[in-house]
Structure formats: structure tokens, C-alpha cells
Scaffold this motif. Structure first.
Motif, PDB file in Angstrom:
ATOM      1  N   GLU A 189       0.976  -3.579  -5.798  1.00  0.00           N
ATOM      2  CA  GLU A 189       1.147  -2.354  -6.582  1.00  0.00           C
ATOM      3  C   GLU A 189      -0.084  -1.484  -6.423  1.00  0.00           C
ATOM      4  O   GLU A 189      -1.219  -1.952  -6.560  1.00  0.00           O
ATOM      5  N   ILE A 190       0.156  -0.202  -6.150  1.00  0.00           N
ATOM      6  CA  ILE A 190      -0.916   0.792  -6.077  1.00  0.00           C
ATOM      7  C   ILE A 190      -0.629   1.791  -7.181  1.00  0.00           C
ATOM      8  O   ILE A 190       0.501   2.291  -7.288  1.00  0.00           O
ATOM      9  N   GLN A 191      -1.615   2.097  -8.002  1.00  0.00           N
ATOM     10  CA  GLN A 191      -1.355   2.979  -9.142  1.00  0.00           C
ATOM     11  C   GLN A 191      -2.595   3.761  -9.528  1.00  0.00           C
ATOM     12  O   GLN A 191      -3.712   3.451  -9.103  1.00  0.00           O
ATOM     13  N   GLN A 192      -2.378   4.790 -10.340  1.00  0.00           N
ATOM     14  CA  GLN A 192      -3.498   5.478 -10.961  1.00  0.00           C
ATOM     15  C   GLN A 192      -4.257   4.510 -11.861  1.00  0.00           C
ATOM     16  O   GLN A 192      -3.703   3.530 -12.359  1.00  0.00           O
ATOM     17  N   THR A 193      -5.521   4.816 -12.094  1.00  0.00           N
ATOM     18  CA  THR A 193      -6.311   3.994 -13.014  1.00  0.00           C
ATOM     19  C   THR A 193      -5.860   4.261 -14.442  1.00  0.00           C
ATOM     20  O   THR A 193      -6.234   5.260 -15.056  1.00  0.00           O
ATOM     21  N   SER A 194      -5.008   3.389 -14.905  1.00  0.00           N
ATOM     22  CA  SER A 194      -4.473   3.485 -16.260  1.00  0.00           C
ATOM     23  C   SER A 194      -3.850   2.147 -16.602  1.00  0.00           C
ATOM     24  O   SER A 194      -3.283   1.483 -15.731  1.00  0.00           O
ATOM     25  N   TYR A 251      -1.822  11.649  -6.223  1.00  0.00           N
ATOM     26  CA  TYR A 251      -2.648  10.547  -6.724  1.00  0.00           C
ATOM     27  C   TYR A 251      -3.090   9.587  -5.632  1.00  0.00           C
ATOM     28  O   TYR A 251      -4.164   9.007  -5.709  1.00  0.00           O
ATOM     29  N   PHE A 252      -2.272   9.392  -4.633  1.00  0.00           N
ATOM     30  CA  PHE A 252      -2.630   8.514  -3.519  1.00  0.00           C
ATOM     31  C   PHE A 252      -1.661   8.724  -2.360  1.00  0.00           C
ATOM     32  O   PHE A 252      -0.539   9.189  -2.539  1.00  0.00           O
ATOM     33  N   THR A 253      -2.142   8.361  -1.187  1.00  0.00           N
ATOM     34  CA  THR A 253      -1.294   8.258   0.006  1.00  0.00           C
ATOM     35  C   THR A 253      -1.338   6.809   0.457  1.00  0.00           C
ATOM     36  O   THR A 253      -2.404   6.193   0.485  1.00  0.00           O
ATOM     37  N   CYS A 320      -0.675  -4.560   7.036  1.00  0.00           N
ATOM     38  CA  CYS A 320      -1.511  -4.180   5.887  1.00  0.00           C
ATOM     39  C   CYS A 320      -1.115  -2.795   5.389  1.00  0.00           C
ATOM     40  O   CYS A 320      -0.475  -2.014   6.113  1.00  0.00           O
ATOM     41  N   LEU A 321      -1.464  -2.516   4.143  1.00  0.00           N
ATOM     42  CA  LEU A 321      -1.294  -1.188   3.582  1.00  0.00           C
ATOM     43  C   LEU A 321      -2.629  -0.469   3.661  1.00  0.00           C
ATOM     44  O   LEU A 321      -3.699  -1.070   3.468  1.00  0.00           O
ATOM     45  N   GLU A 322      -2.572   0.820   3.960  1.00  0.00           N
ATOM     46  CA  GLU A 322      -3.752   1.676   4.064  1.00  0.00           C
ATOM     47  C   GLU A 322      -3.609   2.744   2.980  1.00  0.00           C
ATOM     48  O   GLU A 322      -2.622   3.496   2.977  1.00  0.00           O
ATOM     49  N   VAL A 323      -4.550   2.783   2.061  1.00  0.00           N
ATOM     50  CA  VAL A 323      -4.434   3.647   0.883  1.00  0.00           C
ATOM     51  C   VAL A 323      -5.644   4.566   0.776  1.00  0.00           C
ATOM     52  O   VAL A 323      -6.776   4.118   0.976  1.00  0.00           O
ATOM     53  N   TYR A 324      -5.405   5.831   0.449  1.00  0.00           N
ATOM     54  CA  TYR A 324      -6.514   6.766   0.210  1.00  0.00           C
ATOM     55  C   TYR A 324      -6.024   7.898  -0.672  1.00  0.00           C
ATOM     56  O   TYR A 324      -4.839   8.041  -0.956  1.00  0.00           O
ATOM     57  N   ILE A 325      -6.983   8.710  -1.109  1.00  0.00           N
ATOM     58  CA  ILE A 325      -6.655   9.875  -1.964  1.00  0.00           C
ATOM     59  C   ILE A 325      -6.433  11.084  -1.073  1.00  0.00           C
ATOM     60  O   ILE A 325      -7.286  11.385  -0.237  1.00  0.00           O
TER      61      ILE A 325
END
Length: 325
Positions: A189-194, A251-253, A320-325
Motif C-alpha cells: 500500500e502506498i498512501q499519503q501520510t495520514s 500525491y504520488f506516482t 518492484c514498484l517505483e514511487v515518487y512525488i
């Protein structure tokens, strides 16, 4: 000071619906015999700040890294927007039982009620038991009146959209979308900081003390997006040795990388940190001055924004997943 790709010590979360797959499948080293539902891989959530697990900065908190490195770590744009708050929370979730039906508020509502960010998130399924499914969105046009009627009658499931899932299933879940992870699913899971969740229904479940968990039915009413959508799952091509986009938002890509040979990643046009979440296989990240670091299945790693050119090497198929803003 030298900055490098950073691993963090995972933070285990005991839950009523957790299992042992985080240990058995993702090689976590959490206590046996305890139902661990979540592994917080990279977290800036208050009271759950990640600590560095590798290199010269071992033991430092994520907050201290941001304090000391700022834009070098996060990127100028991200640092300007979020300051000392890390904007994403990265998790693995093991649903040994079905989670509650829930919804998260958007930024506006979360700010007003909790002085927090909202929670837009996405799921990528690593493994799913036979006939596993999850709930996301509604299966018909719904308004608040119909929703309340079904909730009061104990028939909420009738209007919720159930989706069968398998390894590789992907869902983007904007704040306001009703959802629940089903039994037998292991996902990233990738999410906003909350950490704000409104629990709408919990299957009449009780804990080991016979207590039901708190419901937030009134708070949820204004948070729910009652929009009906014909397509909730994310469809994507299965391309090897290149990046495939899964989600793009404010929020993210998130991209999916599947590779079985050396690949180069050039982030010179990106003003953000990058996170890799290894879902299958293992790989080596080669960066400046011929330095390298190995990442294995179940590990997440933060690439500082100032590291712009990387080479990823593997001897076998890696996902793998690659995540950034």
C-alpha cells in the motif's frame, strides 16, 4: 555529509485481522504467534517515525534525515511543499481476515477535523488465495439516503462493489472511496501520510476481550464519495525491462518495473526522492562512485533526490514498484 540509498527498520502493527505472511513470504522478523497485519516500511507518521537500518546513518530517524538533508533528500519542490513532514506512508498488509469497511477523508475534511492530511492510497496485490476478493467503491448509483438505509438494515454489502483479485491486481483509491481488503490477500500500500480511518462496518467482530471496535458512521457520512464507477481496477500492460505507470496523482506516482537484465534509471528531470518496493526477486542498485546496495523481496528503500543516475542489476526476474512525488 555523504547520502546514500536508505533502508529503514520495518514497524510491525498487530491487528485483529493479521496473520504471519509478512514473516513467511516477505521475510520479516516479527514476533511469532502474534497477528501482524501491517509492516510500516517508511513512515513519517507521528509516534511511528522510521529509523534507518543501514550505513553510517543507522539509527537516525526519518525526521532527522529531513532536518539534516532537506532538499538533498526530498527534492526542492517536495521540501518546499511538505517541509519537515515526509509525505508518504509505505506499507505491506497481510489480511488473514477481512478488514472493516472503511473510508478516508480528503485533505480539506481531514484538515478541518484532525489537522491532518487526507488519505488517498493505492494497492498492489502480491499474493491472493483462491477466490480472494476485496471491496472498492459501489456497484450501483448510490446517494447518502440509500447508503444510510442499507447500513441501518445491515445490508451494506448489497451496494458495495466486490472485485476478485490475483497477484498483480492494482487499485487506486482516492480519498472518499469506500473500500475493504478481503481475507487471504497480501498487498503493498502506498498512501499519503495520514492514519485517519473512518470504520463504517466491522462484520460484528469482537476482540479477545469481547469488545467491538469503534465505528465512525457519522464521521464517514460527509467523507464518502458516492460516485459510481464502471471500472475500479487499474489495467496495465505487462512490459519487461521498462517502466509501466500504475497511478499518477497529486500525491504520488507509482510505476511497475519488471526486469531480468541491467536497466538504467535517470531522474535528472525529477525533483523528488524515489522509493523502490521489491515485490519479487532481488536486485543491486549501483549509484555514484561505483557504490552499490542490494535489495531483496519484501524490502523498501528510499533513494535521495540528489542521486539522479542509477543502474539496477539482477540475475533473475525482479518486480518492484517505483514511487515518487
Amino acid at each position: 555529509m555523504h547520502i546514500y540509498p536508505i533502508k529503514f527498520s520495518p514497524i510491525p502493527k498487530e491487528t485483529i485481522w493479521g496473520g504471519n505472511k509478512l514473516n513467511s513470504i516477505l521475510s520479516k522478523d516479527f514476533s511469532d504467534g502474534i497477528k501482524i497485519g501491517e509492516s510500516w516500511e517508511i513512515s513519517g507518521v507521528k509516534n511511528d517515525i522510521s529509523l534507518v537500518a543501514n550505513g553510517n546513518l543507522k539509527g537516525e530517524s526519518l525526521n532527522n534525515l529531513i532536518l539534516n538533508f532537506g532538499p538533498r533528500l526530498l527534492g526542492e519542490k517536495v521540501f518546499k511543499q511538505f517541509g519537515r513532514e515526509f509525505p508518504l506512508l509505505i506499507k505491506f498488509i497481510d489480511a488473514n481476515d477481512t478488514l472493516s469497511i472503511q473510508v478516508h477523508p480528503d485533505d480539506e475534511l481531514a484538515k478541518k477535523r484532525h489537522n491532518s492530511y487526507g488519505k488517498t492510497e493505492m494497492w498492489y496485490v502480491l499474493e491472493a488465495e483462491k477466490e480472494a476478493s476485496l471491496i472498492v467503491g459501489f456497484n450501483q448509483k448510490v446517494d447518502q439516503k440509500l447508503y444510510q438505509q442499507k447500513l441501518n438494515e445491515g445490508q451494506l454489502e448489497e451496494i458495495l462493489n466486490s472485485e476478485p483479485v490475483e497477484s498483480g491486481s492494482c487499485f487506486f483509491i482516492p480519498a472518499g472511496r469506500v473500500h475493504a481488503i478481503g481475507k487471504g490477500i497480501l498487498l503493498a500500500e502506498i498512501q499519503q501520510t495520514s492514519d485517519i480511518t473512518y470504520r463504517m462496518y466491522d462484520w460484528n467482530r469482537v476482540d479477545k476481550l469481547g469488545q467491538a471496535r469503534e465505528l465512525h458512521t457519522d464521521l464517514a457520512l460527509d467523507a464518502i464519495d458516492y460516485t459510481f464507477d464502471n471500472q475500479y481496477a487499474t489495467e496495465y500492460p505487462s512490459d519487461n525491462n521498462k517502466s509501466t505507470n500504475l497511478a499518477t496523482s497529486n500525491y504520488f506516482t507509482t510505476n511497475r518495473l519488471v526486469f531480468d537484465q541491467k536497466i538504467k534509471r535517470d531522474y535528472s528531470l525529477l525533483d523528488s526522492f524515489v522509493i523502490y518496493i521489491c515485490l519479487e526477486g532481488e536486485f543491486e542498485i549501483c549509484y555514484e562512485n561505483n557504490e552499490s546496495i542490494k535489495v531483496t523481496k519484501g524490502e523498501s528503500i528510499l533513494i535521495p533526490a540528489e542521486l539522479k543516475e542509477l543502474v539496477l542489476e539482477t540475475s533473475d526476474k525482479t518486480i518492484c514498484l517505483e514511487v515518487y512525488i
